[in-house]
Design an enzyme around this catalytic site. Sequence first.
Site, PDB file in Angstrom:
ATOM      1  CB  CYS A   2      -0.996  -0.103   1.273  1.00 14.84           C
ATOM      2  SG  CYS A   2      -1.964  -1.385   1.505  1.00 14.84           S
ATOM      3  NE  ARG A  27       4.558   2.008  -0.910  1.00 12.22           N
ATOM      4  CZ  ARG A  27       5.634   1.916  -0.117  1.00 12.22           C
ATOM      5  NH1 ARG A  27       6.750   2.229  -0.231  1.00 12.22           N
ATOM      6  NH2 ARG A  27       5.238   1.123   0.969  1.00 12.22           N
ATOM      7  CD1 TRP A  72      -0.119  -5.492  -3.676  1.00 12.63           C
ATOM      8  CD2 TRP A  72      -0.170  -6.380  -1.982  1.00 12.63           C
ATOM      9  NE1 TRP A  72       0.279  -6.901  -4.044  1.00 12.63           N
ATOM     10  CE2 TRP A  72       0.369  -7.361  -2.876  1.00 12.63           C
ATOM     11  CE3 TRP A  72      -0.397  -6.936  -0.529  1.00 12.63           C
ATOM     12  CZ2 TRP A  72       0.834  -8.566  -2.613  1.00 12.63           C
ATOM     13  CZ3 TRP A  72       0.259  -8.435  -0.178  1.00 12.63           C
ATOM     14  CH2 TRP A  72       0.729  -9.202  -1.295  1.00 12.63           C
ATOM     15  CG  ASN A  96       1.813   0.464   4.118  1.00 17.85           C
ATOM     16  OD1 ASN A  96       1.674  -0.746   4.157  1.00 17.85           O
ATOM     17  ND2 ASN A  96       2.955   1.026   3.635  1.00 17.85           N
ATOM     18  N   GLY A  97      -0.174  -1.620   6.136  1.00 19.54           N
ATOM     19  CA  GLY A  97       0.208  -2.407   7.152  1.00 19.54           C
ATOM     20  C   GLY A  97      -0.779  -3.773   7.486  1.00 19.54           C
ATOM     21  CD  GLU A 462      17.949 -11.833  -8.643  1.00 13.90           C
ATOM     22  OE1 GLU A 462      17.545 -12.511  -7.604  1.00 13.90           O
ATOM     23  OE2 GLU A 462      17.664 -10.618  -8.661  1.00 13.90           O
ATOM     24  CE  LYS A 466      14.640  -9.430 -10.862  1.00 12.99           C
ATOM     25  NZ  LYS A 466      15.417  -9.432  -9.478  1.00 12.99           N
ATOM     26  CD  GLU A 469      10.858 -10.237  -9.681  1.00 14.34           C
ATOM     27  OE1 GLU A 469      10.002  -9.810  -8.769  1.00 14.34           O
ATOM     28  OE2 GLU A 469      11.844  -9.856  -9.702  1.00 14.34           O
ATOM     29  CG  HIS A 485      19.055 -36.846  -7.401  1.00 16.76           C
ATOM     30  ND1 HIS A 485      19.410 -38.209  -7.059  1.00 16.76           N
ATOM     31  CD2 HIS A 485      20.070 -36.228  -7.746  1.00 16.76           C
ATOM     32  CE1 HIS A 485      20.814 -38.021  -7.107  1.00 16.76           C
ATOM     33  NE2 HIS A 485      21.024 -36.994  -7.473  1.00 16.76           N
ATOM     34  CE  LYS A 584      12.137  -1.904  -5.720  1.00 21.22           C
ATOM     35  NZ  LYS A 584      12.938  -2.877  -6.371  1.00 21.22           N
TER      36      LYS A 584
HETATM   37  C1  AGP Z   1      12.885  -9.121  -6.287  1.00 21.52           C
HETATM   38  O1  AGP Z   1      13.050  -8.606  -7.782  1.00 21.52           O
HETATM   39  C2  AGP Z   1      11.964  -8.722  -5.583  1.00 21.52           C
HETATM   40  N1  AGP Z   1      11.490  -7.507  -5.842  1.00 21.52           N
HETATM   41  C3  AGP Z   1      11.656  -9.322  -4.182  1.00 21.52           C
HETATM   42  O2  AGP Z   1      12.367 -10.369  -4.314  1.00 21.52           O
HETATM   43  C4  AGP Z   1      12.667  -8.443  -3.078  1.00 21.52           C
HETATM   44  O3  AGP Z   1      14.032  -8.640  -3.437  1.00 21.52           O
HETATM   45  C5  AGP Z   1      12.196  -9.018  -1.880  1.00 21.52           C
HETATM   46  O4  AGP Z   1      10.863  -8.651  -1.586  1.00 21.52           O
HETATM   47  C6  AGP Z   1      13.087  -8.372  -0.742  1.00 21.52           C
HETATM   48  O5  AGP Z   1      12.981  -6.928  -0.761  1.00 21.52           O
HETATM   49  P1  AGP Z   1      13.953  -6.062   0.274  1.00 21.52           P
HETATM   50  O6  AGP Z   1      15.332  -6.375  -0.593  1.00 21.52           O
HETATM   51  O7  AGP Z   1      13.423  -4.792   0.125  1.00 21.52           O
HETATM   52  O8  AGP Z   1      13.835  -6.685   1.535  1.00 21.52           O
END
Ligand code: AGP
Length: 589
Positions: A2, A27, A72, A96-97, A462, A466, A469, A485, A584
Amino acid sequence: MCGIIGYNGKENAIPILIEGLKSLEYRGYDSSGIAYFTNNKIKIFKEQGRIEELEKILVSDDTNIGIGHTRWATHGRPNNINAHPHKVGNVTLVHNGIIENYHELKEELLKKGYTFKSETDTEVAAALVDDLIKTKENIISGLAKLKNILKGSYAFAILFDFDPDNIYALRYGSPLIVAESSIGNFIASDIPAILKYTKNYYLIDDSIAVITKDKIKFYLNNQEIHKEKLTFNHDIMSATKGGYSHFMLKEINEEPELVDKYLKYYLNNLELIPSISKYKKIYIVACGSAYHASLIGSYLIEKYLNIETKVELASEFRYKKNFLKKDDLVILVSQSGETADTIASLRLAKETTKTLGIVNVVGSTIARESQEVIYINAGCEIAVATTKAFTLQVLTFSMLIYKELLKIDPELSKEVLNDYNKLSQEIRKLINIDYKDIVNKISKHKDVFFIGRLIDYYLALEGSLKLKEISYIHSETYAAGELKHGTISLIEENTPVISVLTDKSIYEKTISNIKETKARGAYSLVIKRECLNIASDVYDDLIEIPDLSDLTTCVLSVIPMQLLAYYVALNLGYDIDKPRNLAKSVTVE
Ligand code: AGP
């Protein structure tokens, strides 16, 4: 997650609130809304979907004070009723929260006669505030009580019917800043929302902020307190697209310069990099991409410094039995510094051991609460898919090791320093590769596999994250030795298998695994370090990473995978900077 915006000033609040909400879109959200005073009466507009949908229902009104929100969904579906702001009695509020004890609170408030329209914890919070505060004189003391009643995390911006001149803000565990500018005063979840008007801001911390038209006041324990003004020192461009079609592409393109600046800064100020050689055991705790950067870091720390290093997912670490000892170190890695599980892990670790935060956002919770902090100095990262922050997190681990090498292996440290000087130009070369053909091949598929061993497995994790997502292509990563396996049964004619080969000590083993997938018809894309010899029948396409020392190659290897993910998502026409369902900064557990 949010986003909150609030404005109180000379200008019409509606376009300012909408613009603020748009700058917080990154976000992640699924509905939005605003509330404002006009002729001393509150008006609320909220709508499911994009902010453009909200704009369609707005009317023109004379107003200089209001609050806005992008939601969100956590409690209840993303629909108009659950969207914020919520109004109960005299209170209009955005949040937010997550309020963890909202069920119990709701029961009590129902008994008192309150009724609820939505499924949200936020409406319960609005009712609670209404129940606590009946007059303007009681606002500060009433809001101060929330700390002892609410469990969970929150950032609130609140309007009271009986006080049409002020906005009130408070937070616990969720980010919120306030800022003064020449056109009026702001509340926002994050700095990009205010940068058009000012670079100066305040952290609210534990206080209650009162945002009047021309002043911001802070109260703690019912007393007015003074707060230090902070300045956002990065270029304003770091919060805009600067001519690029997407933030993600812009942020990848920033990597050479950021790496350069980072190295210049920390190599000249090595005392800002703490020494880790004194610790018997190191834990690294993080989520998502930061977790992958941590895996790379742990591998290198063990290899070069001989310190046992364990990497934990923050969402697991905080709940399992821990064996922390007082002479261990816990490193928390987070771009935002506001990830709920990482914050909780930090607080838990602090009970026993020393903590070190590796953080991007200056003044964020993890940065403030860790005993020591290294800022990665990536500037604003807006795209949900992290790129430049990941690269700088890996570089930070490299730097932690480099600092120790100066003492224990000066020869190697010279080699690393020499390669640091080449890093940014090598990143630039990787950015300039033409990925078109490979992108066309991968875009056609529903499933992709990434494989690698040891550090190459962590890099592959990683690369795979990428891709999935932002392109929504299902992608799995396997430690190459694990294929036999079970997973190899999934390989069909033309299934893309992307292999990472940078570790000189193990790459030959991975080659055997690639051959096994090729024998079953896989399309093989190999991302390999230039110096490693592989036969041409091992790959269909090849991307080469310059051959620098291990402590610098690790920073380079991910770049082609960031670009592949970007161009595949572009090819498929997706909303790259705002992938569905993702936020985000994950400020709820
Ligand atoms: C990766 O592209 C994501 N945005 C996500 O995995 C992110 O790295 C994760 O939520 C951790 O966020 P932070 O580094 O702000 O703690």
